[in-house]
Design an enzyme around this catalytic site. Structure first.
Site, PDB file in Angstrom:
ATOM      1  N   GLU B  70      51.374  24.027  48.203  1.00  0.00           N
ATOM      2  CA  GLU B  70      50.783  23.201  47.152  1.00  0.00           C
ATOM      3  C   GLU B  70      50.495  21.792  47.637  1.00  0.00           C
ATOM      4  O   GLU B  70      49.487  21.187  47.260  1.00  0.00           O
ATOM      5  CB  GLU B  70      51.707  23.144  45.923  1.00  0.00           C
ATOM      6  CG  GLU B  70      51.732  24.408  45.089  1.00  0.00           C
ATOM      7  CD  GLU B  70      52.630  25.491  45.663  1.00  0.00           C
ATOM      8  OE1 GLU B  70      53.317  25.231  46.686  1.00  0.00           O
ATOM      9  OE2 GLU B  70      52.644  26.601  45.092  1.00  0.00           O
ATOM     10  N   HIS B 139      60.000  29.099  36.317  1.00  0.00           N
ATOM     11  CA  HIS B 139      58.601  29.468  36.025  1.00  0.00           C
ATOM     12  C   HIS B 139      58.333  29.411  34.527  1.00  0.00           C
ATOM     13  O   HIS B 139      57.485  30.134  34.021  1.00  0.00           O
ATOM     14  CB  HIS B 139      58.293  30.883  36.519  1.00  0.00           C
ATOM     15  CG  HIS B 139      58.672  31.149  37.930  1.00  0.00           C
ATOM     16  ND1 HIS B 139      59.947  31.498  38.311  1.00  0.00           N
ATOM     17  CD2 HIS B 139      57.943  31.103  39.071  1.00  0.00           C
ATOM     18  CE1 HIS B 139      59.991  31.669  39.621  1.00  0.00           C
ATOM     19  NE2 HIS B 139      58.792  31.434  40.110  1.00  0.00           N
TER      20      HIS B 139
END
Lengths: 379, 337
Positions: B70, B139
């Site tokens: 990322e 998550h």
């Protein structure tokens, strides 16, 4: 749920049911009763005020008789087709009324929201332009073509098209820049829009028709009647443009530019004599339309073309006299968009109806009256 | 007008903007799938299929599968944005922001300011948030308050498919970095969505219900729950206005204040952890600017201050739901539930 019930003899017990105003309506709220139990009611008499998510409107009794029961209380919300009240002869025994109500309620089934045979607007290409239209009514019989105004669309006829379609073929279409039609409007003035309307009528096979135009659509319908009289059997002009120079240009410009819901709401309120009629859904639908790519530019372009320097470019009042078909003009006396003064001094061949305490949207604000005037005129 | 899912609405917004503007590109982990491998092209379209079909239409030059890195691809998106492209980067779960936050808030978020307005950063970071997916603590978070806190970023949190398409097109056309939050349990929600392109401006709240008694401000998925409660209580004569701010930065303060001034009561529903979230922010706003309009204390409906639990029963208990909202509305109306 017919609004066109035949007159009946005194004794019969009759149901008054929740009307369906527009394809999307599933339920309505009785906001007020305007007739007392025991009162004699006439067909066409305003007996109820019904609030939908779109608009609050008066409901005219489809039947005559004595109002024996208010089945739904003020403030209650019920589905389309539900029993609102019962009319009968004054001498019908209470027990029969109760039995009728019990029987109705036992057999009442809520209509599915999306019935398969419900008519839907369809895309159609006319003269190379992508338009949208909605046809309702029987296969044959007289044709009515509805033409909306600046910033409107075919859904604006929700109180009219289903009612008129009980006996007539009724067509409503979206002009370029509006509704689901393409948003390119370059070069379209009233004459070009009228030519496009003629092409549309040919494309869908309306044949010669009763043209009903509102506001800008009124100017378009009138222009078509002048240019192509064979296509126009009758002409109804609702608060039409095209009969004078003046119009509320602040409204037109404001509507083309407005983005925020508050601005849109206050603009829409100018359309009605009673600003309370403007509902949240009405504002939301206009806002959704105005968010589409190209809409605001289209509205600006149309305004520049049709209303340059703040005035109507095309005035056809002195040509009304030359029309051979029947012509009627319907105007609300509190119209603050197109001045009702334009209806002064109309030639003798034009039937004029001024509706009291009605604004620029008589087809919504006085739907029952306007439907009757159109239907009468067309028969 | 056809009904479309939240997933389709987002896919359609991306496709339409990519057709309209050749500088729009997508990048992220498996946004196409299959890159550099012998297997199937467009195998994934993102973990939940949102970008499926875009690579076959627009090609590998514009739909870029990235490594699991990322910090690299979000930084690349910021640089691409500053040099002329309109990248839409997919940060698979917002919970992964920790490894690319500098690129977002210290770089992209500050370019316009630090270069004196000479640079713009038209970058969108699409990211999944929210609990209810049985995806455990790493998550499932709602980290939009973090981005709302940081000047230079815009934060959009759509509450329905219609909202998602219009807000995403607006985000792509916007010249500032926009963090676009997609709730992962909403992808199959359906509603009518126009086929045409349209934009919903940032900083204009939506009133999804209107009533006279209580204002409920709800964020993202919580708007649906607030609507359910408003519909239920309307039958009892309690009128609720439901405000969906749509964007938490910019925030439509005026609409929130006006609604509270009209109703005199405020319930705020926020799925984010309760300390320093959007509910506390709006509560502070109203306390400072509309205190005299309040007829009852402000109520905040939020999860507890814990990580999102993995056990299904605990996760269900964790997420604010219609029952808690209804209880809060009744309490500000003076009736203890």
């Amino acid at each position: 749920m017919s609004d066109a019930a035949a007159p009946v003899s005194g004794g019969a017990i009759q149901a008054i049911t929740m009307p369906k105003w527009g394809l999307a309506m599933e339920e309505g709220k009785v906001s007020a009763w305007m007739a007392e139990e025991g009162a004699a009611i006439e067909s066409g008499e305003e007996i109820l005020e019904i609030e939908t998510t779109k608009i609050t409107n008066v409901f005219e009794s489809p039947i005559a008789g004595t109002l024996r029961r208010r089945v739904v209380a003020e403030g209650e919300t019920v589905p389309v087709g539900a029993l609102l009240g019962v009319a009968a002869g004054a001498d019908t025994p209470d027990a029969e009324i109760e039995a009728f109500i019990a029987d109705f309620q036992a057999n009442f089934v809520v209509e599915a929201a999306d019935t398969a045979d419900a008519p839907e607007a369809e895309a159609i290409t006319v003269a190379g332009r992508a338009l949208s239209h909605l046809r309702m009514g029987p296969e044959d019989g007289g044709a009515i073509v509805l033409v909306h105004g600046f910033g409107g669309d075919l859904n604006g006829w929700l109180f009219n098209q289903p009612v008129l379609a009980e006996t007539q073929r009724v067509y409503a279409m979206d002009l370029p820049g509006h509704g689901r039609a393409e948003k390119a409007v370059g070069g379209l003035d009233v004459a070009a829009l009228a030519a496009l309307l003629a092409d549309y009528m040919a494309a869908v096979g309306t044949g010669p028709a009763h043209l009903v135009g509102h506001s800008m659509g009124g100017a378009v319908a009138l222009k078509l009647a002048l240019d192509n009289p064979d296509l126009v059997q009758r002409l109804t002009l609702l608060a039409p443009a095209g009969l004078g120079r003046e119009l509320n240009v602040d409204y037109v410009r404001g509507f083309a530019e407005a983005e925020r819901r508050k601005e849109i709401k206050s603009l829409l309120q100018q359309l009605f004599a009673d600003p309370e009629l403007v509902s949240r859904d009405m504002v939301n639908e206009v806002q959704k339309y105005k968010r589409l790519d190209g809409v605001n530019a289209a509205l600006r372009t149309l305004a520049d073309t049709l209303f340059p320097d703040g005035h109507q470019a095309l005035v056809m009042k002195d040509r009304l006299e030359s029309l051979a078909m029947p012509v009627q003009v319907i105007w609300g006396d509190e119209d603050s968009i197109v001045p009702p003064a334009h209806a002064e001094g109309l030639p003798a061949n034009v039937r004029l109806q001024i509706l009291e305490k009605i604004g620029h949207m008589p087809q919504m604000e006085a739907a029952g009256e306007v439907n009757r005037l159109i239907a009468e005129f067309g028969s | 007008m056809a009904k479309k899912s939240f997933r389709q609405a987002i896919n359609e917004a991306l496709a339409m903007e990519m057709r309209r503007d050749p500088t729009v590109i997508l990048m992220g982990e498996d946004v196409a799938g299959g890159m550099g491998a012998a297997g199937e092209d467009d195998a994934w379209g993102g973990p939940l299929g949102v970008t499926k079909g875009l690579m076959p239409e627009f090609g590998r030059d514009r739909v870029l599968d990235t490594p699991i890195s990322e910090s690299a691809f979000v930084g690349a998106a910021a640089g691409a944005a500053a040099t002329g492209l309109r990248p839409v980067a997919e940060l698979m779960f917002v919970d992964f922001m920790g490894v690319c936050l500098d690129q977002i808030f210290n770089q992209a978020g500050k370019f316009r300011y630090m270069f004196g307005g000479k640079a713009v950063t038209p970058m969108v970071v699409r990211t999944m948030y929210g609990a209810g997916f049985r995806a455990a603590s790493q998550h499932s978070q709602c980290l939009y308050p973090v981005f709302t806190h940081m000047p230079g970023l815009k934060v959009a949190i759509p509450s329905s498919p219609y909202e998602a398409k219009g807000l995403l097109i607006q985000a792509i056309r916007d010249d500032d970095p926009v963090i676009f939050f997609e709730h992962k349990v909403m992808y199959d929600d359906e509603e009518e969505v126009p086929d045409e392109a349209y934009t919903i401006p940032f900083g204009e709240a939506n009133l999804t219900r209107e009533g006279d008694d209580v204002t409920i401000v709800a964020i993202g998925r919580m708007v649906q729950f607030a609507n359910q409660v408003a519909d239920k209580l309307e039958g009892e004569g309690i009128g609720c206005t439901v405000v969906d701010p749509r964007t938490t930065s910019p925030l439509d303060e005026d609409t929130i204040l006006e609604c509270v001034e009209d109703t005199g009561r405020l319930v705020i529903v926020d799925e984010a952890s309760p300390r320093c979230n959007i509910a506390t922010d709006i509560s502070a706003l109203v306390s400072e600017r509309a205190f005299s309009a309040l007829k009852a204390p402000i109520r905040m409906v939020t999860p507890p201050h814990t990580p999102v639990p993995f056990a299904a029963e605990l996760e269900d208990l964790y997420i604010p739901g219609p029952e808690q909202i209804e209880e809060a509305v009744r309490s500000v109306m003076g009736a203890q539930a």
